[in-house]
Design a protein around this motif. Structure first.
Motif, PDB file in Angstrom:
ATOM      1  N   LEU A   9     -45.189  39.615 -39.646  1.00 18.51           N
ATOM      2  CA  LEU A   9     -45.420  41.034 -39.391  1.00 18.51           C
ATOM      3  C   LEU A   9     -44.639  41.547 -38.180  1.00 18.51           C
ATOM      4  CD1 LEU A   9     -49.287  41.254 -40.013  1.00 18.51           C
ATOM      5  CD2 LEU A   9     -47.435  41.913 -41.566  1.00 18.51           C
ATOM      6  N   THR A  69     -53.341  39.745 -33.009  1.00 23.17           N
ATOM      7  CA  THR A  69     -54.463  39.672 -33.947  1.00 23.17           C
ATOM      8  C   THR A  69     -55.065  41.056 -34.172  1.00 23.17           C
ATOM      9  OG1 THR A  69     -54.925  37.389 -33.306  1.00 23.17           O
ATOM     10  CG2 THR A  69     -56.731  38.614 -34.346  1.00 23.17           C
ATOM     11  N   ALA A  87     -56.722  36.977 -39.536  1.00 24.31           N
ATOM     12  CA  ALA A  87     -55.954  37.866 -38.659  1.00 24.31           C
ATOM     13  C   ALA A  87     -55.266  37.143 -37.510  1.00 24.31           C
ATOM     14  CB  ALA A  87     -56.859  38.965 -38.104  1.00 24.31           C
ATOM     15  N   HIS A 127     -48.507  36.601 -37.923  1.00 23.59           N
ATOM     16  CA  HIS A 127     -47.984  37.424 -36.819  1.00 23.59           C
ATOM     17  C   HIS A 127     -46.453  37.440 -36.840  1.00 23.59           C
ATOM     18  CE1 HIS A 127     -51.896  36.592 -34.371  1.00 23.59           C
ATOM     19  NE2 HIS A 127     -52.104  37.334 -35.442  1.00 23.59           N
ATOM     20  N   ALA A 166     -52.576  43.092 -36.251  1.00 22.44           N
ATOM     21  CA  ALA A 166     -52.571  42.633 -37.652  1.00 22.44           C
ATOM     22  C   ALA A 166     -53.805  43.170 -38.379  1.00 22.44           C
ATOM     23  CB  ALA A 166     -52.531  41.108 -37.713  1.00 22.44           C
TER      24      ALA A 166
END
Length: 172
Positions: free
Chosen positions: A135, A146, A126, A132, A149
């Motif tokens: 996403l 984190t 994560a 990151h 995610a």
């Protein structure tokens, strides 16, 4: 599995190219020579028994930082003692716990090892910065990205590692 785990440690917070260089140095220095029809393939990756006894000085001379030295030796000792199993027969939960108990191995590294060595389909690093970015979470701080995610990934269970690989490919 041991090879994947060591490569994960070598790749912590550095570029893929730099990690590959460190791995090649390990292979050249401690790997077992092998005859093959391929000129570029000359050595096997060092066995856990070999790296368990590699001195800090010798590892440092290869450009491996103190934290990585400790982690690599801890992995090697775990595998040689049988307290750490790094293959598809291993329990993901038990292996994650055992890995995170070792010095120099945090959540990202443990999940990456579970993804690669255990072939666990629900491993999820994560805290991965490239994840990151893929996403669209890079604008958040590391901790918030984190958490977000992790929140998003709940919908992908039990196939989160596949989603990570797919996300990484979008950033390549």
């Amino acid at each position: 599995g041991f090879t994947q785990a060591v490569r994960a440690v070598l790749g912590q917070q550095i570029t893929v190219k730099a990690a590959r260089t460190l791995a090649q140095r390990l292979v050249n220095h401690w790997g077992t020579p092998i005859a093959t029809p391929w000129p570029a393939l000359t050595h096997l990756f060092p066995a856990p028994e070999v790296l368990a006894h590699a001195s800090e000085q010798a590892l440092g001379e290869q450009g491996i930082t103190r934290q990585r030295q400790v982690a690599i030796r801890a992995l090697a000792l775990g595998v040689t003692s049988g307290s750490l199993q790094l293959d598809t027969a291993a329990s993901p939960a038990a292996t994650l716990a055992a890995l995170k108990a070792l010095p120099g191995i945090g959540d990202w590294t443990a999940h990456y090892i579970a993804m690669r060595a255990l072939h666990w389909p629900d491993a999820f690093p994560a805290g991965d910065v490239a994840l990151h970015h893929a996403l669209g979470l890079s604008h958040l701080g590391l901790r918030e990205a984190t958490r977000e995610a992790e929140r998003r990934a709940q919908a992908w269970r039990p196939w989160r590692s596949y989603a990570v690989i797919r996300a990484w490919h979008t950033t390549a």
